[in-house]
Design an enzyme around this catalytic site. Structure first.
Site, PDB file in Angstrom:
ATOM      1  N   LYS A  46      41.071  95.071  70.007  1.00  0.00           N
ATOM      2  CA  LYS A  46      39.906  94.746  69.452  1.00  0.00           C
ATOM      3  C   LYS A  46      40.069  96.192  68.411  1.00  0.00           C
ATOM      4  CE  LYS A  46      36.824  95.213  72.898  1.00  0.00           C
ATOM      5  NZ  LYS A  46      35.527  94.955  73.010  1.00  0.00           N
ATOM      6  N   LYS A  48      39.873  98.696  69.554  1.00  0.00           N
ATOM      7  CA  LYS A  48      39.325 100.292  69.907  1.00  0.00           C
ATOM      8  C   LYS A  48      40.098 101.086  70.779  1.00  0.00           C
ATOM      9  CE  LYS A  48      34.042  99.073  70.279  1.00  0.00           C
ATOM     10  NZ  LYS A  48      33.897  98.784  70.818  1.00  0.00           N
TER      11      LYS A  48
HETATM   12  N1  C2G Z   1      24.819  98.468  71.965  1.00  0.00           N
HETATM   13  C1  C2G Z   1      23.505  98.226  71.437  1.00  0.00           C
HETATM   14  N2  C2G Z   1      23.264  99.167  70.945  1.00  0.00           N
HETATM   15  C2  C2G Z   1      23.506 100.813  71.222  1.00  0.00           C
HETATM   16  C3  C2G Z   1      25.368 100.393  71.229  1.00  0.00           C
HETATM   17  C4  C2G Z   1      25.045  98.950  71.634  1.00  0.00           C
HETATM   18  O1  C2G Z   1      22.815  97.497  72.682  1.00  0.00           O
HETATM   19  N3  C2G Z   1      23.045 101.894  70.251  1.00  0.00           N
HETATM   20  C5  C2G Z   1      24.857  96.818  73.076  1.00  0.00           C
HETATM   21  C6  C2G Z   1      25.656  96.297  72.082  1.00  0.00           C
HETATM   22  O2  C2G Z   1      25.581  95.199  70.905  1.00  0.00           O
HETATM   23  C7  C2G Z   1      26.688  94.749  72.538  1.00  0.00           C
HETATM   24  C8  C2G Z   1      26.853  96.080  74.228  1.00  0.00           C
HETATM   25  O3  C2G Z   1      25.887  97.701  73.747  1.00  0.00           O
HETATM   26  O4  C2G Z   1      25.945  94.218  73.194  1.00  0.00           O
HETATM   27  C9  C2G Z   1      28.447  96.913  74.047  1.00  0.00           C
HETATM   28  O5  C2G Z   1      28.632  97.260  73.419  1.00  0.00           O
HETATM   29  P1  C2G Z   1      30.076  97.943  73.085  1.00  0.00           P
HETATM   30  O6  C2G Z   1      30.273  98.673  74.284  1.00  0.00           O
HETATM   31  O7  C2G Z   1      30.623  98.397  71.589  1.00  0.00           O
HETATM   32  O8  C2G Z   1      31.087  96.683  73.066  1.00  0.00           O
HETATM   33  P2  C2G Z   1      31.804  95.971  71.836  1.00  0.00           P
HETATM   34  O9  C2G Z   1      32.683  96.696  71.268  1.00  0.00           O
HETATM   35  O10 C2G Z   1      30.329  94.900  71.593  1.00  0.00           O
HETATM   36  O11 C2G Z   1      32.359  94.623  73.319  1.00  0.00           O
HETATM   37  O12 C2G Z   1      33.054  90.269  73.445  1.00  0.00           O
HETATM   38  C10 C2G Z   1      32.687  91.033  73.134  1.00  0.00           C
HETATM   39  C11 C2G Z   1      32.607  92.570  73.155  1.00  0.00           C
HETATM   40  O13 C2G Z   1      33.255  92.250  74.405  1.00  0.00           O
HETATM   41  C12 C2G Z   1      31.240  93.439  73.025  1.00  0.00           C
END
Ligand code: C2G
Length: 135
Positions: A46, A48
């Site tokens: 990803k 990351k």
């Molecule tokens: N999230 C949120 N508000 C934020 C930050 C994140 O609601 N201020 C939510 C994101 O929308 C996501 C979840 O928290 O649903 C996890 O966010 P991340 O850890 O950034 O995950 P991500 O990189 O989006 O990975 O297959 C799907 C991926 O693994 C999602």
């Protein structure tokens, strides 16, 4: 009334209030919330690099009162088999993913919830790296 299982996925690095508020709302959609935590290798896919390892991020999210269980997310392709395996009734994510997982509607309800504004792992990292070195 049959028990509803909600499934979601994410990296959840530097666990913050945006994650907590999402998990809380997700837990209110059903009776059980299970979370796919991105493995370190999937994070690389990803683009990351997380501060905490998969094991640490899984332990932190599992300790959250809204979460019933966690499992590793190793690739983009595993969601359909996870939904079957965990008998998930609802797949839900923050709305930065809106539309991206609509193909799962064949298997379960798909919901996107508003993200929490003004907080993100990226912002936390940027802020911390700009602070003067201490000690
Ligand atoms: N999230 C949120 N508000 C934020 C930050 C994140 O609601 N201020 C939510 C994101 O929308 C996501 C979840 O928290 O649903 C996890 O966010 P991340 O850890 O950034 O995950 P991500 O990189 O989006 O990975 O297959 C799907 C991926 O693994 C999602």
């Amino acid at each position: 009334m049959s028990k509803k299982t909600v499934i979601t996925y994410g990296t959840f690095d530097l666990f913050h209030v945006g994650h907590v508020r999402l998990l809380k709302r997700l837990s209110e959609l059903g009776d059980k919330l299970i979370v796919g935590i991105s493995s370190d290798s999937f994070n690389e896919l990803k683009g990351k690099k997380s501060f905490f390892s998969y094991e640490e991020r899984a332990e932190i999210v599992k300790s959250c009162q809204y979460v019933d269980d966690v499992f590793p997310e190793n690739n983009w392709e595993q969601k359909p088999s996870d939904i079957k395996k965990y008998e998930a009734d609802i797949f839900a994510m923050g709305d930065d993913w809106v539309g991206k997982f609509d193909f799962l509607k064949e298997q379960c309800e798909v919901i996107y919830l508003p993200r929490t504004e003004d907080v993100s792992t990226t912002h936390i990292k940027k802020t911390l790296s700009s602070l003067p070195r201490v000690g």
